[in-house]
Enzyme design. Structure first.
Site, PDB file in Angstrom:
ATOM      1  CD  GLU A 130      -2.912   1.191   2.308  1.00  0.00           C
ATOM      2  OE1 GLU A 130      -2.808   0.357   3.207  1.00  0.00           O
ATOM      3  OE2 GLU A 130      -3.761   2.071   2.290  1.00  0.00           O
ATOM      4  CB  ALA A 271       1.022  -2.146  11.620  1.00  0.00           C
ATOM      5  CD  GLU A 273      -4.703  -1.956   5.858  1.00  0.00           C
ATOM      6  OE1 GLU A 273      -3.706  -1.525   6.476  1.00  0.00           O
ATOM      7  OE2 GLU A 273      -5.379  -1.249   5.100  1.00  0.00           O
ATOM      8  CG  HIS A 306      -5.717   0.848  12.812  1.00  0.00           C
ATOM      9  ND1 HIS A 306      -6.480   1.997  12.772  1.00  0.00           N
ATOM     10  CD2 HIS A 306      -5.225   0.690  11.559  1.00  0.00           C
ATOM     11  CE1 HIS A 306      -6.436   2.508  11.555  1.00  0.00           C
ATOM     12  NE2 HIS A 306      -5.672   1.735  10.794  1.00  0.00           N
ATOM     13  CD  GLU A 307      -2.549  -1.906  10.823  1.00  0.00           C
ATOM     14  OE1 GLU A 307      -3.077  -2.091   9.708  1.00  0.00           O
ATOM     15  OE2 GLU A 307      -2.152  -0.775  11.204  1.00  0.00           O
TER      16      GLU A 307
END
Ligand code: B3K
Ligand code: ZN
Length: 906
Positions: A130, A271, A273, A306-307
């Protein structure tokens, strides 16, 4: 259409991709010097809703820094007349409607210092795709709306890479000849290529079997460097809590049989995902009491959450294009904020739970004001759904993330927990497996909103949607009148939001926002007054401001009230109300809304500091703070009915950034001196009470990162910092004792930060040197050591350059660069804004050096100059000339150029 030479990409120019790529078969021969990638795509020309096939005959694929070996279409080798190759694209000409395309290429992981694509960290290999890293691995339609099912084969050295991981399920592994082995992975969920991941290395692995709500077994794994398995227990607990929370609060289950997290030492952000294979910066995985602070523990839990939450909000439902980034990021930040708040409040009685949740809200609002508010008024200002960008990597911003989360939170406030949940359920019902837009999300919420108010067409989210298209922080001016005869209280709110950033160039006519404002009224004794609103009597009402100006009247108000405005920070706006200091003191002492109470204290403190700062600029000395303020402050310090964590937040001074924003022009040096003077004066005036707070809040026994003990440590260490600033109560000795006898890193670091600020104590300097020697084998601790020095008031550019020459320093490791260089440029106002301009020259030197290695990181550092044009003239001139130096540098990256040219175009 836009100017061809302009590299700007516009949201309005979106076109669907003319092909579908339902399956991708990837095969890797992993080698750090040169990795071979064979990529087989099943390609189908897209048929639109009308049954028309996409007219474009050619298949245009993205690729960067790749070497082409061969291309086959339906088994036939392609020659150079069948394709066009540029340094950014590969176009296959005249492709049939259906084709199997195989492209073999190589890339050079060891040479890849950008940490985007496939790269080497330590002895291992990692990917980061990403937003546009997949094109650095192989040629592909690198855009989020092309979703495919992936089959991946990895081949590599058995000794060097005993672990070879990719997304989804492991379907096969075997040893091969010549010391090689292979593993095969299959991800059953169609995904965009930005969620692809592979990892190869030799790791320790912590495993845990869990059961999902519906009773399915799932294997959770955390991979990290050999020798660190004792540091992954907290991460595993956090992951398990994340699974349970998403089931309980949103009814969302893990959809895979296996969920992996891998810790990388070199990583550009927190991080990532990737489906079933999250890759993390080691700083958000590894923790034990000796090496990690309370803040680290909390951040690990939040980032793991979050991830993990992205698995639904981001992966199962993804973004149609990168302009929609906030669709997944704003929503997932909102979800991780709620997760943390729920964890902090877990198991507490109602009133304590509310205070615990307020602590989290305060932390999030501080972060928003420090990073997003300045962004929203500076050269990079953009709506949470930007209209254009040059480099998408520059748009992973506080606006897209944190303001994006605020926008989701406002919908949650408008719809309530139940209505919001109904909207979320509808969103997944409509869009599971799709790549969609922010409008699609709002429309699912709108469906739930309408259902709550049947037959009332005026209740809708049409005005609300402007939060997605307009930038800037609205200011809400509040006026209140009380009439003792009629016992009526009349409230008028007026909003305004001037054009910011690119809005200034586009003549955009800005329209009013839909702003939910939670308010209460306090009587002269600080008691919350009952309010009649919509036929109910309540303590807090939600007023919805949708027009430029609106008024409300409250009846039966017994006496002239003090308003408590924007409770819980119900909207990302700036409230303007002409409070007297006495009214603020009343709110600080009594407001039953813990957030608004904290806010009143911050406002009082801000007024003092700004006054001191102005005095410092005019006379070279800071004046004295008011006795009334000291008294109010001391009462909070001594109020044992408030939990320690809340008191620590209420007694902390407003940040440099929020204070600078209140000055025109900004004067960071004056603010820094005034804040220090505040600390000294409060330390002197409350020495006795601070020492008592220090002693009352020691946390003996085994370490726990839970909110209770960590709140106590926060209050104790805050007290120590004030005492040390004031040089009271043998504070230096106390700090040295704490440093030497600390049983956890929170206490040790708090002491180290204090010691790093002492100019004439040999003991202190020895402690700083000794710390390095003791912890030199723990990279994350050494980052803290660099950061403590980078932010010390004693640290000048010369000292930072000295630290850069330390053998443990390297620009190539983002964590290290952030610890020293970013910390100095962003969080050391006295060093960075030194009047000789040395900080700014240093900044330019480092941006240029980093730009050669890692443009994404360089562009982040470039943002440190965002506010240059609002600074006092002496500073602003010096800053401008360094910005120009960077902008005119030959060969500067697109990332950095976008930032500095936007800064200069103001
Ligand atoms: N989605 C990633 C961010 C990727 C940034 C790329 N430059 C992490 C996150 O928000 O969860
Ligand atoms: Zn995210």
């Amino acid at each position: 259409m836009h100017n061809e030479t302009d590299t700007t990409i516009h949201r309005q120019d979106y076109q669907p991709y003319p092909f579908r790529i339902p399956t991708v078969r990837l095969s890797f021969e992993l080698n750090a010097d040169q990795t071979w990638v064979s990529c087989t795509l099943e390609v189908q020309r897209r048929v639109d809703e009308l049954g028309e096939t996409a007219a474009t005959a050619d298949l245009v694929l993205d690729g960067e820094e790749l070497s082409l070996i061969s291309i086959h279409v339906n088994g036939l080798v392609q020659t150079s007349k069948n394709y066009v190759l540029t340094d950014r694209t590969l176009t296959l000409l005249n492709l049939p409607d259906e084709a199997e395309v195989t492209i073999v290429s190589t890339c050079r992981p060891i040479k890849n210092t950008t940490l985007s694509g496939l790269y080497v960290s330590g002895e291992s290999m990692f990917t980061q795709c990403e937003a546009q890293g997949f094109r650095r691995i192989c040629w592909f339609a690198d855009r989020p709306d092309v979703m495919s099912e992936y089959w991946v084969t990895l081949r590599g050295d058995r000794k060097l890479y005993p672990n070879m991981l990719s997304n989804g399920n492991l379907i096969h592994q075997q040893d091969l000849s010549e010391g090689l082995h292979e593993s095969q992975w299959h991800d059953p969920f169609a995904k965009p290529c930005y969620l692809f991941a592979l990892v190869a290395g030799n790791f320790a692995c912590r495993e845990h079997m869990t059961k999902t709500a519906s009773g399915r077994d799932a294997l959770l794994q955390i991979y990290s460097d050999q020798g660190t398995i004792n540091q992954t227990a907290w991460a595993m607990e956090s992951l398990e809590r994340s699974l349970r929370w998403d089931e309980d609060r949103f009814g969302l289950e893990l959809d895979l049989d296996r969920f992996m997290i891998v810790a990388a030492r070199d990583f550009n952000m927190g991080a990532m995902e990737n489906k079933g294979l999250n890759i993390f910066n080691a700083a958000y995985v590894l923790a034990d009491p000796n090496t990690a602070t309370d803040a680290n523990y909390q951040a690990i839990e939040a980032v793991i959450g979050h991830e993990y939450f992205h698995n639904w909000t981001g992966n199962r439902v993804t973004c149609r294009d990168w302009f929609q980034l906030s669709l997944k990021e704003g929503l997932t930040v909102f979800r991780d904020q709620e997760f943390t708040a729920d964890m902090m409040a877990h198991g507490l009685p109602a009133n304590e739970a509310a205070s615990a949740r307020a602590n989290k809200r305060i932390d999030d609002v501080i972060a928003l004001r420090n990073a997003q508010f300045p962004e929203d008024s500076g050269p990079m200002a953009h709506p949470i759904r930007p209209e254009s960008y040059q480099e998408i990597g520059n748009f992973y911003t506080a606006t897209v993330y944190e303001k994006g989360a605020e926008v989701i939170r406002m919908m949650h406030t408008l719809l309530g927990e139940k209505g919001f949940r109904a909207g979320m359920d509808e969103y997944f019902r409509r869009h599971d497996g799709q790549a969609v837009t922010c409008d699609d999300f709002v429309s699912a919420m709108q469906w739930a909103y309408e259902r709550q108010h049947p037959g009332n067409p005026e209740i809708n989210l049409e005005v609300f949607k402007r939060w997605y298209s307009q930038a800037g922080t609205p200011r809400v001016h509040v006026m209140m009148d009380y009439n003792a005869n009629t016992r009526q209280c009349h409230l008028t709110m007026t909003q305004r939001c001037a054009p910011v950033g690119v809005e200034k160039q586009t003549n955009l006519q800005k329209l009013p926002f839909h702003i939910p404002v939670l308010i209460g009224l306090l009587d002269a004794n600080g008691k919350n007054m009952p309010l009649k609103h919509n036929g109910q009597t309540v303590g807090t009402v939600m007023l919805e401001l949708l027009q430029e100006s609106q008024s409300w009247t409250f009846d039966d108000i017994e006496s002239a009230p003090t308003p408590s405005l924007l409770r819980d920070f119900s909207a990302p706006v700036i409230i303007e109300y002409d409070y007297t200091d006495a009214q603020l003191a009343l709110l600080l002492a009594h407001d039953r809304n813990a957030f608004a109470r904290w806010e009143a204290g911050q406002e009082l403190a801000s007024r003092q500091i700004i006054r001191l700062a102005k005095a410092w600029r005019e006379t070279g000395r800071c004046s004295s703070i008011d006795a009334v303020f000291i008294q109010a402050w001391k009462s909070i310090l001594q109020d044992a009915s408030l939990d320690a964590g809340y008191r620590a937040r209420a007694l902390a001074l407003p940040s440099d950034k929020t204070l600078e924003a209140r000055m025109s022009p900004m004067d960071p040096l004056a603010i820094a001196h005034a804040r220090q003077a505040m600390r000294i004066q409060l330390g002197q005036a409350c020495a006795h009470e601070l020492l008592a707070a220090y002693k009352d809040n020691v946390t003996p026994g085994a370490y726990s990162p839970a909110p209770g003990p960590s709140g106590k440590r926060a209050l104790k260490n805050l007290a120590l910092a004030y005492l040390l600033a004031a040089q009271k109560q043998d504070a230096l000795l106390l700090t040295l004792m704490q440093f030497n006898h600390a049983t956890n890193m929170t206490d040790r670091m708090a002491a180290l930060a204090g010691l790093a600020q002492q100019s004439d104590s040999e003991d202190a300097s020895e402690a700083v040197v000794g710390f390095f020697e003791q912890w030199q084998h723990e990279p994350l601790v050494i980052d803290k050591w660099f950061a403590a020095q980078a932010t010390s008031v004693l640290t000048t550019v010369e000292r930072v350059r000295g630290l850069m020459a330390h053998p443990a320093f390297t620009l190539r490791n983002p964590n290290r660069a952030r610890a020293l260089i970013f910390q100095f440029c962003i969080n050391n106002p006295t060093g960075f804004h030194a009047e000789d301009g040395s900080g700014y020259i240093f900044w330019a030197d480092q941006v240029l050096a980093l730009d050669e290695i890692n443009p994404e990181i360089a562009a982040r550092l470039a943002r440190a100059m965002d506010q240059w044009s609002r600074m006092i003239p002496t500073a602003s001139k010096l800053m401008q000339s360094q910005l120009q130096r960077v902008a005119s540098h030959q060969g500067i990256s697109r990332n950095t150029l976008e930032i500095v040219s936007k800064a200069l175009s103001l």
